[in-house]
Design a protein around this motif. Structure first.
Motif, PDB file in Angstrom:
ATOM      1  N   GLY A 179       0.815  -1.215   0.000  1.00 15.06           N
ATOM      2  CA  GLY A 179       0.000   0.000   0.000  1.00 15.06           C
ATOM      3  C   GLY A 179       0.843   1.257   0.000  1.00 15.06           C
ATOM      4  N   GLY A 180       0.149   2.395  -0.158  1.00 11.89           N
ATOM      5  CA  GLY A 180       0.819   3.681  -0.198  1.00 11.89           C
ATOM      6  C   GLY A 180       1.431   4.048   1.150  1.00 11.89           C
ATOM      7  N   GLN A 181       0.728   3.723   2.234  1.00  8.91           N
ATOM      8  CA  GLN A 181       1.232   4.045   3.571  1.00  8.91           C
ATOM      9  C   GLN A 181       2.574   3.356   3.810  1.00  8.91           C
ATOM     10  OE1 GLN A 181       0.300   6.145   5.897  1.00  8.91           O
ATOM     11  NE2 GLN A 181       1.848   5.423   7.327  1.00  8.91           N
ATOM     12  N   TYR A 205      -1.277  14.770   5.018  1.00  5.30           N
ATOM     13  CA  TYR A 205      -1.853  13.448   5.256  1.00  5.30           C
ATOM     14  C   TYR A 205      -1.430  12.912   6.637  1.00  5.30           C
ATOM     15  CZ  TYR A 205      -1.855   8.337   4.685  1.00  5.30           C
ATOM     16  OH  TYR A 205      -1.998   7.000   4.872  1.00  5.30           O
ATOM     17  N   TYR A 247       8.024  16.152   1.589  1.00  7.92           N
ATOM     18  CA  TYR A 247       6.877  15.323   1.201  1.00  7.92           C
ATOM     19  C   TYR A 247       5.877  16.212   0.458  1.00  7.92           C
ATOM     20  CZ  TYR A 247       2.594  12.553   2.030  1.00  7.92           C
ATOM     21  OH  TYR A 247       1.425  11.850   1.901  1.00  7.92           O
ATOM     22  N   MET A 249       2.239  16.550  -2.172  1.00  7.97           N
ATOM     23  CA  MET A 249       1.021  16.032  -2.814  1.00  7.97           C
ATOM     24  C   MET A 249       0.563  17.092  -3.797  1.00  7.97           C
ATOM     25  SD  MET A 249      -1.579  14.326  -0.117  1.00  7.97           S
ATOM     26  CE  MET A 249      -0.850  15.049   1.328  1.00  7.97           C
ATOM     27  N   ASN A 254      -4.178  16.440   0.356  1.00  9.56           N
ATOM     28  CA  ASN A 254      -5.080  15.888   1.360  1.00  9.56           C
ATOM     29  C   ASN A 254      -4.668  16.531   2.680  1.00  9.56           C
ATOM     30  OD1 ASN A 254      -6.706  14.330   2.957  1.00  9.56           O
ATOM     31  ND2 ASN A 254      -5.664  12.388   2.587  1.00  9.56           N
ATOM     32  N   ASP A 282       3.567  11.940  -3.139  1.00 13.94           N
ATOM     33  CA  ASP A 282       2.553  10.938  -2.818  1.00 13.94           C
ATOM     34  C   ASP A 282       1.418  11.085  -3.836  1.00 13.94           C
ATOM     35  OD1 ASP A 282       0.405   9.524  -1.760  1.00 13.94           O
ATOM     36  OD2 ASP A 282       1.104   9.802   0.306  1.00 13.94           O
ATOM     37  N   VAL A 284      -1.049   8.834  -4.149  1.00 12.74           N
ATOM     38  CA  VAL A 284      -2.112   7.884  -3.787  1.00 12.74           C
ATOM     39  C   VAL A 284      -3.493   8.449  -4.124  1.00 12.74           C
ATOM     40  CG1 VAL A 284      -3.231   6.685  -1.868  1.00 12.74           C
ATOM     41  CG2 VAL A 284      -0.735   6.712  -2.031  1.00 12.74           C
ATOM     42  N   GLN A 285      -3.675   9.760  -3.870  1.00 13.27           N
ATOM     43  CA  GLN A 285      -4.947  10.391  -4.273  1.00 13.27           C
ATOM     44  C   GLN A 285      -4.838  10.577  -5.787  1.00 13.27           C
ATOM     45  OE1 GLN A 285      -7.582  11.197  -2.322  1.00 13.27           O
ATOM     46  NE2 GLN A 285      -6.680  10.564  -0.382  1.00 13.27           N
ATOM     47  N   SER A 309      -0.619   3.758  -5.419  1.00  4.78           N
ATOM     48  CA  SER A 309      -1.355   2.706  -4.708  1.00  4.78           C
ATOM     49  C   SER A 309      -2.632   2.384  -5.470  1.00  4.78           C
ATOM     50  CB  SER A 309      -1.705   3.201  -3.303  1.00  4.78           C
ATOM     51  OG  SER A 309      -2.695   2.395  -2.738  1.00  4.78           O
ATOM     52  N   SER A 311      -5.225   1.543  -3.841  1.00  6.62           N
ATOM     53  CA  SER A 311      -6.268   1.690  -2.812  1.00  6.62           C
ATOM     54  C   SER A 311      -7.445   2.554  -3.250  1.00  6.62           C
ATOM     55  CB  SER A 311      -5.678   2.290  -1.541  1.00  6.62           C
ATOM     56  OG  SER A 311      -4.803   1.378  -0.954  1.00  6.62           O
ATOM     57  N   LYS A 312      -7.166   3.666  -3.940  1.00  2.34           N
ATOM     58  CA  LYS A 312      -8.265   4.578  -4.285  1.00  2.34           C
ATOM     59  C   LYS A 312      -8.895   4.212  -5.631  1.00  2.34           C
ATOM     60  CE  LYS A 312      -6.850   6.631  -0.653  1.00  2.34           C
ATOM     61  NZ  LYS A 312      -7.471   6.400   0.632  1.00  2.34           N
ATOM     62  N   ARG A 319      -4.055  -3.778  -0.367  1.00  2.44           N
ATOM     63  CA  ARG A 319      -2.753  -3.390   0.173  1.00  2.44           C
ATOM     64  C   ARG A 319      -1.655  -3.530  -0.888  1.00  2.44           C
ATOM     65  NH1 ARG A 319      -3.989  -0.145   2.287  1.00  2.44           N
ATOM     66  NH2 ARG A 319      -2.038   0.217   3.373  1.00  2.44           N
TER      67      ARG A 319
HETATM   68  C1  LIG Z   1      -2.152  10.985   0.597  1.00  2.00           C
HETATM   69  C2  LIG Z   1      -2.313   9.561   1.016  1.00  2.00           C
HETATM   70  N1  LIG Z   1      -1.233   8.757   1.051  1.00  2.00           N
HETATM   71  C3  LIG Z   1      -1.333   7.477   1.415  1.00  2.00           C
HETATM   72  C4  LIG Z   1      -2.536   6.934   1.782  1.00  2.00           C
HETATM   73  C5  LIG Z   1      -2.591   5.511   2.198  1.00  2.00           C
HETATM   74  O1  LIG Z   1      -2.787   4.708   1.075  1.00  2.00           O
HETATM   75  P1  LIG Z   1      -2.897   3.108   1.166  1.00  2.00           P
HETATM   76  O2  LIG Z   1      -4.295   2.780   1.558  1.00  2.00           O
HETATM   77  O3  LIG Z   1      -2.545   2.640  -0.189  1.00  2.00           O
HETATM   78  O4  LIG Z   1      -1.904   2.671   2.191  1.00  2.00           O
HETATM   79  C6  LIG Z   1      -3.694   7.734   1.762  1.00  2.00           C
HETATM   80  C7  LIG Z   1      -4.990   7.190   2.166  1.00  2.00           C
HETATM   81  O5  LIG Z   1      -5.969   7.856   2.295  1.00  2.00           O
HETATM   82  C8  LIG Z   1      -3.567   9.076   1.369  1.00  2.00           C
HETATM   83  O6  LIG Z   1      -4.621   9.894   1.334  1.00  2.00           O
END
Ligand SMILES: Cc1ncc(COP(=O)(O)O)c(C=O)c1O
Length: 473
Positions: A179-181, A205, A247, A249, A254, A282, A284-285, A309, A311-312, A319
């Motif tokens: 995942g992104g986290q 974030y 870091y 975005m 976000n 990042d 991810v969004q 990621s 995820s979205k 993950r």
């Molecule tokens: C900016 C940002 N980075 C990372 C994540 C986490 O992503 P993941 O669910 O892929 O771990 C989020 C989740 O909302 C996010 O908004």
């Protein structure tokens, strides 16, 4: 025994300040940082009382007080009344990063940034898994230990997909992550030492804030405007202190929705090159290629990392994420990943990437873009006349509250009406004052009508007179 010898015998930690060419308090902090990195001082360990250490080192108590205060400012230690000064440990931090919603049962949840639960999701995944299970060659390959970056076949498929989305990459540049986290955590853990500083927009974030705390990093807030991080403010901060990584975005911050124009991106790259900053973008969004600006790794490939990621786009439970990194940073990143878990589980990575790159996923992702855009239009209509920042591909919007509303009151009053929102607090770096604003996520309700109901209740609430609701009751 004289006083110094007695004190030295009682001190469990004794820095050696001889030969230092910096002021003594500074040398003491530098030694403290080095001993934390070396493990000589453990997280949570208590430092010697100030008077005792002053006697042991034959310096004034004032020197030790100044050093402990500087160490606290650098995020190395934490002082608590009654329990002295201790090496900072993650458990000392108040957790502010809650992944799962705190929405009450039956409440309309506008607090989480999650993909819209699509009715075909489970069916699609079943098709992908069935195809995968009928390919013994792929399954057999997934059962072997793979490289830390993930299997070449998976990375090639993902790099191809990203390239088609306007993010040209090759497999060698990618590491698959959980995942992104995880990509965020991996980058910071591998590339920044405890006690060193990272910077981000002042509102960012919460997972990034939590990562910095877990790793004992100093997190510096950079003032922002409508385009996000202000380059001249970043320049000033870099002149005052050593910052290792920034870091970013840039597409859709976000939580504030700030979007960086091209000139701003170039100005930030110039600061990064002048002060040798790493850049961690990042993504991810995720946004569509048509709305995306130039990613930082295209502007400064030698120093920029990029996080992706699924995820979205598909589902957070998969993950699966990826980190794009320059070749010179790869050995440190793969060494950190190996120490954590060796590599991402290949079977899971394969399934998620097969799904993402399949013909089935395309209409699902397309449907989501259209639905998100329609939901953003709905939000703009229902909250007409209010100060909103949003993006047509954005899962959230940022609502600056009208005078005299305070975010804490709106969040509490919305909860009374069955609507769950987040104020700015969880997104604030350090002790920055939180603006009077709330983040509204448009994607958690499965039905658009339910979002409409939540927004209608919120709009009605904002027409009323604020009544101060204490956050403590
Ligand atoms: C900016 C940002 N980075 C990372 C994540 C986490 O992503 P993941 O669910 O892929 O771990 C989020 C989740 O909302 C996010 O908004």
């Amino acid at each position: 025994m004289d006083i110094q010898a007695q004190a030295r015998a009682r001190c469990h930690w004794l820095p050696d300040l001889e030969g230092a060419d910096t002021p003594r308090y500074q040398a003491l902090v530098d030694q403290l940082a080095a001993d934390i990195v070396a493990g000589t001082l453990a997280p949570g360990e208590r430092l010697p009382p100030q008077r005792l250490l002053a006697d042991a080192l034959k310096v004034t108590v004032g020197t030790i007080t100044r050093a402990y205060r500087e160490a606290e400012r650098r995020g190395l230690v934490e002082a608590r009344v009654g329990s002295g000064t201790r090496v900072r440990s993650p458990s000392m931090d108040t957790p502010r990063f809650h992944h799962l919603s705190h929405a009450a049962e039956g409440s309309i949840d506008l607090s989480l940034s999650v993909p819209i639960p699509h009715p075909w999701r489970a069916e699609q995944l079943a098709i992908v898994l069935s195809r995968l299970s009928q390919s013994p060659h792929t399954v057999e390959a997934a059962l072997a230990y793979s490289s830390e970056q993930g299997s070449l076949a998976s990375r090639e498929a993902l790099a191809g997909w990203l390239t088609r989305q306007g993010l040209p990459m090759n497999a060698e540049e990618l590491i698959l992550t959980a995942g992104g986290q995880h990509a965020d955590f991996l980058a910071l853990q591998a590339l920044v030492q405890p006690g060193e500083a990272v910077a981000s927009a002042a509102l960012t974030y919460p997972g990034m804030i939590a990562t910095g705390r877990q790793l004992g990093l100093k997190h510096v807030a950079v003032p922002m405007d409508a385009e996000g991080i202000r380059p001249e403010a970043l320049e000033r901060l870099c002149q005052q202190q050593r910052i290792r990584l920034l870091y970013l975005m840039p597409e859709h911050n976000n939580p504030t929705g700030a979007r960086m124009g091209e000139a701003r991106r170039h100005a930030i790259v110039a600061v990064a090159r002048r002060h040798d900053l790493l850049l961690l973008e990042d993504g991810v969004q995720f946004v569509t290629a048509a709305t995306r600006g130039t990613p930082f790794y295209r502007l400064a490939p030698e120093r920029a990392l990029y996080i992706f990621s699924v995820s979205k786009l598909l589902a957070g439970g998969l993950r699966l994420g990826a980190l794009r990194a320059p070749a010179n940073l790869m050995p440190r990143l793969t060494a950190a990943l190996r120490a954590q878990c060796w590599a991402m589980p290949e079977l899971m990575a394969r399934a998620a990437i097969d799904w993402l790159t399949s013909a089935e996923a395309t209409p699902l992702i397309e449907w989501q873009w259209q639905e998100v855009a329609a939901r953003q239009r709905l939000l703009a209509e229902r909250l007409q006349g209010h100060e909103i920042v949003a993006h047509p591909c954005g899962f959230h919007a940022w609502l600056r509250l009208p005078e005299p509303w305070r975010a804490v009151d709106v969040v509490a009053r919305a909860a009374e009406r069955g609507v769950t929102l987040l104020g700015a607090d969880p997104f604030c770096v350090g002790s920055q004052p939180a603006p009077q604003a709330v983040r509204l996520c448009v994607t958690p309700p499965a039905e658009r009508a339910r979002l409409d109901e939540g927004l209608t209740r919120l709009a009605a609430l904002l027409e009323e007179e604020p009544r101060r609701v204490s956050p403590l009751v």
